[in-house]
Write a protein that holds these residues in place. Structure first.
Motif, PDB file in Angstrom:
ATOM      1  N   LEU A  72      -2.890  -9.370  -9.789  1.00 35.81           N
ATOM      2  CA  LEU A  72      -1.624 -10.078  -9.983  1.00 35.81           C
ATOM      3  C   LEU A  72      -1.434 -11.186  -8.955  1.00 35.81           C
ATOM      4  O   LEU A  72      -0.989 -12.286  -9.280  1.00 35.81           O
ATOM      5  N   ALA A  73      -1.777 -10.876  -7.703  1.00 40.45           N
ATOM      6  CA  ALA A  73      -1.632 -11.871  -6.637  1.00 40.45           C
ATOM      7  C   ALA A  73      -2.547 -13.068  -6.889  1.00 40.45           C
ATOM      8  O   ALA A  73      -2.139 -14.227  -6.715  1.00 40.45           O
ATOM      9  N   LEU A  74      -3.780 -12.815  -7.312  1.00 46.87           N
ATOM     10  CA  LEU A  74      -4.717 -13.901  -7.595  1.00 46.87           C
ATOM     11  C   LEU A  74      -4.267 -14.725  -8.797  1.00 46.87           C
ATOM     12  O   LEU A  74      -4.433 -15.955  -8.819  1.00 46.87           O
ATOM     13  N   LEU A  75      -3.675 -14.051  -9.776  1.00 46.99           N
ATOM     14  CA  LEU A  75      -3.167 -14.764 -10.945  1.00 46.99           C
ATOM     15  C   LEU A  75      -2.029 -15.698 -10.562  1.00 46.99           C
ATOM     16  O   LEU A  75      -1.987 -16.860 -11.005  1.00 46.99           O
ATOM     17  N   VAL A  76      -1.113 -15.204  -9.742  1.00 42.17           N
ATOM     18  CA  VAL A  76      -0.004 -16.044  -9.276  1.00 42.17           C
ATOM     19  C   VAL A  76      -0.535 -17.199  -8.440  1.00 42.17           C
ATOM     20  O   VAL A  76      -0.083 -18.348  -8.573  1.00 42.17           O
ATOM     21  N   ALA A  77      -1.515 -16.921  -7.569  1.00 43.40           N
ATOM     22  CA  ALA A  77      -2.102 -17.971  -6.744  1.00 43.40           C
ATOM     23  C   ALA A  77      -2.740 -19.047  -7.619  1.00 43.40           C
ATOM     24  O   ALA A  77      -2.609 -20.253  -7.339  1.00 43.40           O
ATOM     25  N   TYR A  78      -3.424 -18.632  -8.671  1.00 43.19           N
ATOM     26  CA  TYR A  78      -4.053 -19.590  -9.592  1.00 43.19           C
ATOM     27  C   TYR A  78      -2.993 -20.468 -10.264  1.00 43.19           C
ATOM     28  O   TYR A  78      -3.158 -21.689 -10.371  1.00 43.19           O
ATOM     29  N   MET A  79      -1.910 -19.829 -10.712  1.00 45.63           N
ATOM     30  CA  MET A  79      -0.843 -20.573 -11.384  1.00 45.63           C
ATOM     31  C   MET A  79      -0.187 -21.570 -10.436  1.00 45.63           C
ATOM     32  O   MET A  79       0.121 -22.709 -10.821  1.00 45.63           O
ATOM     33  N   LEU A  80       0.019 -21.163  -9.187  1.00 47.38           N
ATOM     34  CA  LEU A  80       0.675 -22.036  -8.222  1.00 47.38           C
ATOM     35  C   LEU A  80      -0.153 -23.281  -7.932  1.00 47.38           C
ATOM     36  O   LEU A  80       0.395 -24.382  -7.787  1.00 47.38           O
ATOM     37  N   TYR A  81      -1.456 -23.097  -7.851  1.00 49.96           N
ATOM     38  CA  TYR A  81      -2.302 -24.223  -7.446  1.00 49.96           C
ATOM     39  C   TYR A  81      -2.871 -25.001  -8.629  1.00 49.96           C
ATOM     40  O   TYR A  81      -2.694 -26.219  -8.725  1.00 49.96           O
ATOM     41  N   ARG A  82      -3.526 -24.312  -9.550  1.00 52.70           N
ATOM     42  CA  ARG A  82      -4.208 -24.992 -10.644  1.00 52.70           C
ATOM     43  C   ARG A  82      -3.250 -25.502 -11.712  1.00 52.70           C
ATOM     44  O   ARG A  82      -3.430 -26.591 -12.260  1.00 52.70           O
ATOM     45  N   ARG A  83      -2.220 -24.710 -11.983  1.00 53.00           N
ATOM     46  CA  ARG A  83      -1.308 -25.089 -13.072  1.00 53.00           C
ATOM     47  C   ARG A  83      -0.205 -26.028 -12.591  1.00 53.00           C
ATOM     48  O   ARG A  83       0.147 -27.003 -13.258  1.00 53.00           O
TER      49      ARG A  83
END
Length: 218
Positions: A72-83
């Motif tokens: 979940l933390a990695l998913l949120v991190a991906y959304m914050l940066y990549r998206r």
């Protein structure tokens, strides 16, 4: 500017309040004066035992730490940066999560409280105070709510966000008591320690962002 200053001052006040609350509980544990509180609430929470509820509590406990929480933390991190391209928010998010984990490990070593040994439904190792699951849940969903809040224009959207975050935090904390691997004071202590950490972190982050904005205007 005055309104923002008041918000920052209130956030700092909340951090100090959480620190005082944590310190008070820690002193009660040291003097064994909180045993009655713990035993009473353990009896109440575990008194609701049923096969279905046990299954639900195991799910909340499972997603509160370990691989599910990391995913979940990695998913949120991906959304914050990549998206969305929120680099500063990403660093803030990951930094607070890492600090929360380090703080929990340090506090456990400092207090070295043994886990409950009666009515154990699940197995857990390590020291008991403060609850790592509770700290992780409060930190993760608390910071997530903070980051998403300002991007939700709808009042109802913000209400749903707060209810969801609070529901996950409380459910994960209760699951640890229900499963017999933590005392209620462990869970409350975890919430307060995390509350102190994320409020002081938010205060610092907001102060930093204001300073950056002022520098860009000069």
């Amino acid at each position: 500017m005055n309104s923002l200053f008041k918000q920052l001052s209130f956030t700092l006040f909340l951090s100090l309040l959480c620190a005082v609350g944590f310190g008070w509980i820690a002193m009660q544990i040291g003097d064994s004066r909180i045993d009655l509180f713990d035993s009473t609430w353990i009896s109440i929470i575990q008194g609701t035992h049923s096969p279905v509820l046990t299954y639900i509590m195991r799910i909340f406990s499972y997603i509160g730490a370990g691989i599910p929480a990391t995913v979940l933390a990695l998913l949120v991190a991906y959304m914050l940066y990549r998206r969305y391209g929120y680099r500063r928010e990403l660093i803030f998010f990951l930094g607070v999560l890492l600090t929360s984990w380090l703080l929990n490990e340090s506090l456990k070593l400092a207090f070295q409280r043994t886990r409950p040994t009666i009515n154990r439904i699940a197995e857990a190792t390590g020291y008991s105070f403060p609850s790592g699951h509770s700290m992780a849940a409060f930190t993760f969903y608390g910071i997530l709510a903070f980051l998403i809040w300002k991007h939700l224009p709808s009042k109802w959207g913000r209400i749903v966000l707060l209810l969801f975050s609070a529901g996950m935090i409380v459910s994960i904390g209760l699951s640890r008591i229900y499963l017999g691997v933590h005392y209620p004071s462990d869970v409350i202590g975890g919430f307060l320690a995390s509350g102190c950490l994320i409020t002081i972190s938010i205060w610092y982050f907001q102060t930093y962002m204001v300073r950056r904005t002022q520098e860009q205007l000069v």
